[in-house]
Design an enzyme around this catalytic site. Structure first.
Site, PDB file in Angstrom:
ATOM      1  N   ALA A  63       0.812  -1.217   0.000  1.00  0.00           N
ATOM      2  CA  ALA A  63       0.000   0.000   0.000  1.00  0.00           C
ATOM      3  C   ALA A  63       0.848   1.270   0.000  1.00  0.00           C
ATOM      4  O   ALA A  63       2.080   1.221   0.094  1.00  0.00           O
ATOM      5  CB  ALA A  63      -0.928  -0.022   1.203  1.00  0.00           C
ATOM      6  N   HIS A  64       0.170   2.394  -0.041  1.00  0.00           N
ATOM      7  CA  HIS A  64       0.831   3.705  -0.100  1.00  0.00           C
ATOM      8  C   HIS A  64       1.712   3.946   1.132  1.00  0.00           C
ATOM      9  O   HIS A  64       1.355   3.602   2.239  1.00  0.00           O
ATOM     10  CB  HIS A  64      -0.182   4.833  -0.260  1.00  0.00           C
ATOM     11  CG  HIS A  64      -1.355   4.784   0.648  1.00  0.00           C
ATOM     12  ND1 HIS A  64      -2.458   5.579   0.472  1.00  0.00           N
ATOM     13  CD2 HIS A  64      -1.635   4.027   1.732  1.00  0.00           C
ATOM     14  CE1 HIS A  64      -3.328   5.315   1.410  1.00  0.00           C
ATOM     15  NE2 HIS A  64      -2.858   4.392   2.181  1.00  0.00           N
ATOM     16  N   ASN A  65       2.848   4.545   0.887  1.00  0.00           N
ATOM     17  CA  ASN A  65       3.781   4.997   1.937  1.00  0.00           C
ATOM     18  C   ASN A  65       4.504   3.862   2.654  1.00  0.00           C
ATOM     19  O   ASN A  65       5.230   4.114   3.619  1.00  0.00           O
ATOM     20  CB  ASN A  65       3.078   5.836   3.018  1.00  0.00           C
ATOM     21  CG  ASN A  65       2.245   6.957   2.465  1.00  0.00           C
ATOM     22  OD1 ASN A  65       2.513   7.461   1.394  1.00  0.00           O
ATOM     23  ND2 ASN A  65       1.213   7.340   3.185  1.00  0.00           N
TER      24      ASN A  65
END
Lengths: 303, 303, 303
Positions: free
Chosen positions: A228-230
């Site tokens: 996922a993001h980050n």
């Protein structure tokens, strides 16, 4: 067919001893669980139980083993060749890659759609029907077929991205608006994939929201994973198939994550951690620990 | 619209009795949970509770049920038609496939990229943007769109491979080299897919390392599964969605594996085994057993 | 670079107070975990602990926070700008989407294969190598690259379908025939995707058997999910990555489903339910409850 003498030349720095009549032998392939033949080179993993017995029973003409396996009378009678090395598992991997794995020529398939702004390094392979936006791809990297790479992605050298992988799509983040409706949180960070990374088939790696998603050098991610993001992943991490790493979780180096496991967002996983198959990790994990179960619990030190 | 008499002709060998005025009726489709209409043919599963009540309450003109359902006065008054068969679930499946499922014509889409060395059988469908390396595909098989099939793959007859599936990519295996770096283990085995197999959308089946990955005859694998290198799967096995089978695990025949479950590598699963949803299987399972949980435990015999 | 005055104009209805010298400032982007700079606009989530301390320590010139954060002497000395709003998380999302997210122009890529019978609304984006059968797609919807949409699919307005998604393939259902062989159950229902839905990369949504598969308005499904035949999902539901929803299960509205969880078929999940990561749901769940674990158990009320 490969001449055994050519193979021996390739591994000669690692060879401790060769016993038996090895000249003139030709090798058809490498022996496996369900294929074998006297012309396949066989190998005894250094951790195998009863290595001598396995070596004696092999139908192969040529056997690679560590010095714990002796060149017995039976081997001698049968004209076998025993090649002793310290680490047969690594040596057979090197032989396989050198002599039996086909190398893709670094071509860019005419059906790949490559943005004019993309910066593609030397000797890169890009497969059919891949869509490459204005990203950066380093030297000697392989992008297989049907891959999507967005313009927010920076890929290093010697990276392998397998078919169907989707790198750099906007992440999954929502905030409720005044009416309680789900409003899309902006996703404008990058994806940084360092050197020698492998990304599995149909795996998805989302771009960061405001920060970047990072896959560290030498890490390997198997098929059908969601990063996922980050998320930040260290070096030499192995993530097996169907793993979920939720947003903003940070993973150290030399970590192994079992299949179908899931890591909650905003957690910190240390170095040298093992996470069991199907584990549901809901909190931080310190370095050098093994965690398993649902919810995941400390099992033992990883030493 | 299909004439009921045509349907009855198709199933006549299985019909026990027909009651009510069936001549001249036309059928629009098959009744479902959320669609129905007097012109939809309805059916009462043989295991349904209160089958008589369900048959009485159906708004369909035509009902298929087993002989446990009687042609009541109410049905007669309403001019209903009751078709009694032994196995309504199977009969409605046969009717649906014969009259209401569109058959794909065996064409090869011009955008499919097919290697000159590929051996493609008779009446094969290959969808748009699929990439078919020099593999073997048997007769009457359907390869949907955006599928990747490598040259190490041998596919039998009457096989269905759904969109986005990736068959024969190199497996996920690494060995640490002298410097502790992850070095790719060679993956040079094949994938053997036998007759009447179905492979789900976006499912990945990796080629073996030195041996082969085998999917036995009649087995069905749902979407988004990962079948690793050297896995052997028997016949008539059902693998539901998002399942991981790790490397070198061997699965018998007539096994059912629940969604999101994961099987550790190098295990042996017997015949006629049920593995529950989300199960994390870490060891062998003998034949005729049901296992569930994380870690998976014996629940009961499967008789 | 965006002028701060332009941003303030865009959010002026929500601004409670602006403190500090905001004229003439230009904004480079939005501050994140691992990127920041005085020219990035920073924001303090309304639920953050120690918001004042975080605001004081921000290196950004401009900070958005709720009225709980005061414009301190230190901020004043450093020439900072503090913009007070009720809901900084929502406001920063709106600013990000308005000024920093690139909008795709509604074009249909020439390599997309679109059936003549497809009904495509206004201002629709369809990416490269997507295959669009004779389905319906509403206005302002975005279909990314390599997507498959079958002719049994009806998509509303403002829907986002990410790369590699496969919508409307036949579901996974089998019945044993007279010989005990697996016989395919017909799959002839539709897929209905309502307005403002998002479908993640490589997610698969199967068509119904006889009924329809329905994704309600405003619901968001992340990457690599499997939504089986006949599933009904309400409005404003969030389904995270790698989730399995088995056939004919009905999910209410405002439900959140954690990653790698799995829902058995033929269950009913109420409204306002939370299902934990890795949960294995084997039965119905009433409204307003939180369930977790394998098998999933009631944890607490969701209030």
């Amino acid at each position: 067919m490969i001449r055994l003498e050519e193979i021996i030349k390739f591994i000669q720095d690692q060879v401790i001893q060769i016993q038996g009549p090895y000249k003139g032998i030709e090798i058809e392939g490498i022996a496996g669980l369900r294929n074998s033949d006297s012309r396949y080179i066989d190998w005894i993993h250094q951790n195998t139980k009863q290595p001598q017995e396995k070596a004696e029973n092999s139908i192969s003409k040529v056997i690679i083993a560590n010095p714990g396996v002796n060149y017995s009378e039976k081997m001698k009678l049968n004209g076998k060749v025993l090649i002793q090395v310290k680490n047969p598992y690594l040596i057979i991997a090197k032989i396989g890659n050198e002599f039996f794995v086909r190398k893709e020529k670094p071509i860019i398939h005419p059906t790949a759609i490559i943005d004019q702004g993309a910066k593609i390094g030397k000797d890169v392979y890009i497969g059919a029907y891949s869509v490459i936006d204005a990203c950066v791809i380093g030297d000697n990297s392989i992008i297989q077929e049907n891959v999507i790479i967005r313009d927010c992605v920076k890929i290093g050298n010697n990276v392998l991205i397998k078919s169907g992988a989707i790198i750099g799509n906007p992440g999954f983040g929502f905030v409720k608006d005044e009416d309680g409706k789900l409003f899309k949180f902006p996703q404008i960070g990058e994806v940084i994939i360092e050197n020698y990374v492998e990304i599995g088939s149909n795996t998805c790696i989302d771009r960061g929201a405001f920060s970047d998603t990072i896959i560290g050098s030498g890490s390997k991610i198997n098929n059908l994973c969601h990063i996922a993001h980050n998320v930040g992943i260290g070096n030499q991490v192995i993530i097996t198939a169907l793993v979920n790493v939720s947003g903003s979780t940070i993973i150290g180096s030399n970590v192994w994550i079992g299949p179908n496991s899931t890591l909650k967002g905003h957690q910190i996983i240390g170095d040298n951690v093992l996470i069991g198959a199907g584990a549901v990790v809901l909190g931080d994990i310190p370095s050098n620990e093994v965690w398993v179960g649902n919810p995941a619990r400390f099992l033992r030190k990883n030493e």
